[in-house]
Design a protein around this motif. Structure first.
Motif, PDB file in Angstrom:
ATOM      1  N   GLY A 196       0.814  -1.211   0.000  1.00 21.98           N
ATOM      2  CA  GLY A 196       0.000   0.000   0.000  1.00 21.98           C
ATOM      3  C   GLY A 196       0.849   1.262   0.000  1.00 21.98           C
ATOM      4  O   GLY A 196       0.543   2.229  -0.707  1.00 21.98           O
ATOM      5  N   ARG A 197       1.931   1.256   0.778  1.00 19.22           N
ATOM      6  CA  ARG A 197       2.821   2.420   0.820  1.00 19.22           C
ATOM      7  C   ARG A 197       3.503   2.630  -0.535  1.00 19.22           C
ATOM      8  O   ARG A 197       3.637   3.765  -1.017  1.00 19.22           O
ATOM      9  CB  ARG A 197       3.870   2.248   1.922  1.00 19.22           C
ATOM     10  CG  ARG A 197       3.304   2.348   3.331  1.00 19.22           C
ATOM     11  CD  ARG A 197       4.415   2.523   4.350  1.00 19.22           C
ATOM     12  NE  ARG A 197       5.321   1.390   4.399  1.00 19.22           N
ATOM     13  CZ  ARG A 197       5.148   0.327   5.172  1.00 19.22           C
ATOM     14  NH1 ARG A 197       4.070   0.259   5.968  1.00 19.22           N
ATOM     15  NH2 ARG A 197       6.019  -0.657   5.183  1.00 19.22           N
ATOM     16  N   LEU A 198       3.941   1.535  -1.162  1.00 15.73           N
ATOM     17  CA  LEU A 198       4.591   1.644  -2.469  1.00 15.73           C
ATOM     18  C   LEU A 198       3.617   2.172  -3.524  1.00 15.73           C
ATOM     19  O   LEU A 198       3.973   3.023  -4.349  1.00 15.73           O
ATOM     20  CB  LEU A 198       5.141   0.282  -2.896  1.00 15.73           C
ATOM     21  CG  LEU A 198       6.307  -0.279  -2.074  1.00 15.73           C
ATOM     22  CD1 LEU A 198       6.592  -1.718  -2.471  1.00 15.73           C
ATOM     23  CD2 LEU A 198       7.560   0.577  -2.260  1.00 15.73           C
ATOM     24  N   LEU A 199       2.385   1.684  -3.496  1.00 17.65           N
ATOM     25  CA  LEU A 199       1.384   2.145  -4.460  1.00 17.65           C
ATOM     26  C   LEU A 199       1.049   3.620  -4.242  1.00 17.65           C
ATOM     27  O   LEU A 199       0.866   4.369  -5.208  1.00 17.65           O
ATOM     28  CB  LEU A 199       0.120   1.290  -4.354  1.00 17.65           C
ATOM     29  CG  LEU A 199       0.204  -0.126  -4.933  1.00 17.65           C
ATOM     30  CD1 LEU A 199      -1.051  -0.922  -4.582  1.00 17.65           C
ATOM     31  CD2 LEU A 199       0.402  -0.101  -6.443  1.00 17.65           C
ATOM     32  N   ARG A 200       0.975   4.047  -2.982  1.00 16.96           N
ATOM     33  CA  ARG A 200       0.701   5.464  -2.713  1.00 16.96           C
ATOM     34  C   ARG A 200       1.824   6.343  -3.245  1.00 16.96           C
ATOM     35  O   ARG A 200       1.578   7.426  -3.789  1.00 16.96           O
ATOM     36  CB  ARG A 200       0.501   5.688  -1.212  1.00 16.96           C
ATOM     37  CG  ARG A 200      -0.865   5.232  -0.699  1.00 16.96           C
ATOM     38  CD  ARG A 200      -1.140   5.756   0.692  1.00 16.96           C
ATOM     39  NE  ARG A 200      -0.224   5.214   1.684  1.00 16.96           N
ATOM     40  CZ  ARG A 200      -0.387   4.055   2.316  1.00 16.96           C
ATOM     41  NH1 ARG A 200      -1.458   3.312   2.048  1.00 16.96           N
ATOM     42  NH2 ARG A 200       0.480   3.641   3.216  1.00 16.96           N
ATOM     43  N   SER A 201       3.064   5.866  -3.092  1.00 14.38           N
ATOM     44  CA  SER A 201       4.196   6.630  -3.601  1.00 14.38           C
ATOM     45  C   SER A 201       4.136   6.745  -5.126  1.00 14.38           C
ATOM     46  O   SER A 201       4.380   7.821  -5.693  1.00 14.38           O
ATOM     47  CB  SER A 201       5.513   5.972  -3.174  1.00 14.38           C
ATOM     48  OG  SER A 201       6.616   6.710  -3.646  1.00 14.38           O
ATOM     49  N   LEU A 202       3.794   5.642  -5.804  1.00 10.68           N
ATOM     50  CA  LEU A 202       3.642   5.686  -7.265  1.00 10.68           C
ATOM     51  C   LEU A 202       2.468   6.572  -7.667  1.00 10.68           C
ATOM     52  O   LEU A 202       2.525   7.287  -8.675  1.00 10.68           O
ATOM     53  CB  LEU A 202       3.456   4.278  -7.813  1.00 10.68           C
ATOM     54  CG  LEU A 202       4.667   3.328  -7.734  1.00 10.68           C
ATOM     55  CD1 LEU A 202       4.283   1.927  -8.214  1.00 10.68           C
ATOM     56  CD2 LEU A 202       5.837   3.863  -8.565  1.00 10.68           C
ATOM     57  N   ALA A 203       1.390   6.540  -6.874  1.00 16.08           N
ATOM     58  CA  ALA A 203       0.229   7.366  -7.168  1.00 16.08           C
ATOM     59  C   ALA A 203       0.565   8.851  -7.049  1.00 16.08           C
ATOM     60  O   ALA A 203       0.089   9.672  -7.843  1.00 16.08           O
ATOM     61  CB  ALA A 203      -0.926   6.999  -6.241  1.00 16.08           C
ATOM     62  N   GLU A 204       1.393   9.199  -6.045  1.00 18.83           N
ATOM     63  CA  GLU A 204       1.787  10.604  -5.874  1.00 18.83           C
ATOM     64  C   GLU A 204       2.587  11.109  -7.073  1.00 18.83           C
ATOM     65  O   GLU A 204       2.600  12.304  -7.354  1.00 18.83           O
ATOM     66  CB  GLU A 204       2.602  10.745  -4.590  1.00 18.83           C
ATOM     67  CG  GLU A 204       1.769  10.588  -3.322  1.00 18.83           C
ATOM     68  CD  GLU A 204       2.627  10.472  -2.074  1.00 18.83           C
ATOM     69  OE1 GLU A 204       3.885  10.499  -2.213  1.00 18.83           O
ATOM     70  OE2 GLU A 204       2.061  10.332  -0.972  1.00 18.83           O
ATOM     71  N   LYS A 205       3.246  10.193  -7.772  1.00 24.38           N
ATOM     72  CA  LYS A 205       4.008  10.548  -8.976  1.00 24.38           C
ATOM     73  C   LYS A 205       3.131  10.529 -10.223  1.00 24.38           C
ATOM     74  O   LYS A 205       3.615  10.772 -11.334  1.00 24.38           O
ATOM     75  CB  LYS A 205       5.190   9.587  -9.149  1.00 24.38           C
ATOM     76  CG  LYS A 205       6.224   9.660  -8.038  1.00 24.38           C
ATOM     77  CD  LYS A 205       7.320   8.624  -8.267  1.00 24.38           C
ATOM     78  CE  LYS A 205       8.444   8.746  -7.235  1.00 24.38           C
ATOM     79  NZ  LYS A 205       8.009   8.391  -5.882  1.00 24.38           N
ATOM     80  N   GLY A 206       1.852  10.186 -10.058  1.00 23.55           N
ATOM     81  CA  GLY A 206       0.938  10.139 -11.192  1.00 23.55           C
ATOM     82  C   GLY A 206       1.093   8.908 -12.062  1.00 23.55           C
ATOM     83  O   GLY A 206       0.619   8.876 -13.198  1.00 23.55           O
ATOM     84  N   LEU A 207       1.729   7.846 -11.514  1.00 29.52           N
ATOM     85  CA  LEU A 207       2.023   6.660 -12.321  1.00 29.52           C
ATOM     86  C   LEU A 207       0.931   5.606 -12.226  1.00 29.52           C
ATOM     87  O   LEU A 207       0.774   4.800 -13.144  1.00 29.52           O
ATOM     88  CB  LEU A 207       3.359   6.061 -11.882  1.00 29.52           C
ATOM     89  CG  LEU A 207       4.570   6.981 -12.053  1.00 29.52           C
ATOM     90  CD1 LEU A 207       5.807   6.359 -11.432  1.00 29.52           C
ATOM     91  CD2 LEU A 207       4.802   7.272 -13.526  1.00 29.52           C
ATOM     92  N   VAL A 208       0.196   5.577 -11.112  1.00 30.47           N
ATOM     93  CA  VAL A 208      -0.892   4.616 -10.935  1.00 30.47           C
ATOM     94  C   VAL A 208      -2.009   5.298 -10.158  1.00 30.47           C
ATOM     95  O   VAL A 208      -1.830   6.359  -9.560  1.00 30.47           O
ATOM     96  CB  VAL A 208      -0.443   3.333 -10.170  1.00 30.47           C
ATOM     97  CG1 VAL A 208       0.703   2.637 -10.871  1.00 30.47           C
ATOM     98  CG2 VAL A 208      -0.100   3.654  -8.719  1.00 30.47           C
ATOM     99  N   SER A 209      -3.164   4.657 -10.149  1.00 29.46           N
ATOM    100  CA  SER A 209      -4.230   4.986  -9.211  1.00 29.46           C
ATOM    101  C   SER A 209      -4.822   3.666  -8.747  1.00 29.46           C
ATOM    102  O   SER A 209      -4.649   2.631  -9.406  1.00 29.46           O
ATOM    103  CB  SER A 209      -5.298   5.873  -9.848  1.00 29.46           C
ATOM    104  OG  SER A 209      -5.915   5.202 -10.941  1.00 29.46           O
ATOM    105  N   THR A 210      -5.459   3.682  -7.611  1.00 28.04           N
ATOM    106  CA  THR A 210      -6.029   2.450  -7.071  1.00 28.04           C
ATOM    107  C   THR A 210      -7.538   2.566  -7.005  1.00 28.04           C
ATOM    108  O   THR A 210      -8.085   3.622  -6.686  1.00 28.04           O
ATOM    109  CB  THR A 210      -5.466   2.142  -5.669  1.00 28.04           C
ATOM    110  OG1 THR A 210      -5.700   3.263  -4.807  1.00 28.04           O
ATOM    111  CG2 THR A 210      -3.974   1.862  -5.738  1.00 28.04           C
TER     112      THR A 210
END
Length: 246
Positions: A196-210
């Motif tokens: 979850g922390r890794l996905l949030r970090s990628l989301a902050e970069k605009g690379l993914v959303s959940t």
């Protein structure tokens, strides 16, 4: 799903391996197929054994599972619209993992002996089998190499890029992938909380959303750029980016 709504001949015709078979061969294979419904997780083939069926996944997943007596567990799911597994059917060696169905899964099972009989004298069918096995070889090779090349966050981005490639087909750009945080954690990322922390970090970069049910990749090109920045000014980096655009 109503069993009568499953078009078994259509499933065969839509697969490149069987596209070159004659109508009589397709009818024969269709007659040997059985529809399987799994309300709960079910062991299909034990590690060390050869599978008796090649399965097309209509819904749910069929999982390649490796577990140990010490509690170790790893799972590679094969999702809807894919086959499990070409190597199990055409390879000469027994499985090095277990095969399990997910709960609430539906599959169409074709006896391996009949698949082999139909394809053995057809060079085009065998060439397509090689293509399918090659897709998974590329995925697994890239994934294995990523453990040494990338830290966890970039390794997760690399996994999502591989999973959403046309060859692997686990997900598509702009649509939720079938990979959940639980699935991702079983790829060597630790707990769901760490994922979850890794996905949030990628989301902050605009690379993914959940979203509920999976991860969305808005742009594979942005993922490629993020992964390739370590070699963006080198020929190796350019080739690394280019191979994912296929």
């Amino acid at each position: 799903m109503n069993t009568k709504s499953i078009d078994v001949p259509g499933i065969l015709r839509s697969c490149t391996v069987f596209a070159s078979l004659s109508e009589s061969q397709l009818r024969e294979l269709s007659g040997k197929a059985r529809i399987e419904h799994f309300s709960e997780r079910t062991l299909l083939t034990l590690r060390g054994e050869k599978p008796e069926h090649l399965r097309y996944i209509v819904s749910g997943s069929i999982d390649l599972v490796l577990s140990t007596a010490e509690g170790g567990f790893s799972c590679l799911p094969v999702f809807e619209g894919r086959w499990a597994t070409w190597l199990g059917c055409f390879g000469s060696e027994p499985l090095v993992h277990d095969l399990w169905s997910s709960s609430n899964a539906i599959a169409v099972a074709f006896p391996c002996r009949d698949i082999l009989k139909a394809a053995s004298d057809n060079p085009e069918a065998l060439r397509q089998v090689i293509e399918h096995v090659g897709e998974w070889t590329r995925f697994l090779t890239g994934w294995m190499l990523s453990f040494s090349a990338f830290r966890a966050e970039k390794r997760l981005a690399y996994l999502l890029l591989l999973a959403s490639s046309s060859a692997c087909g686990i997900g598509r750009e702009g649509q939720p992938t079938a990979l959940t945080q639980t699935h991702i954690s079983q790829f060597g990322f630790g707990s769901r909380q760490k994922v979850g922390r890794l996905l949030r970090s990628l989301a902050e970069k605009g690379l993914v959303s959940t979203r509920y049910g999976g991860v969305v990749i808005p742009s594979r090109a942005r993922l490629e750029d993020y992964i390739a920045d370590i070699g963006a000014h080198s020929a190796e980096g350019a080739r690394e980016k280019a191979k994912f655009r296929a």
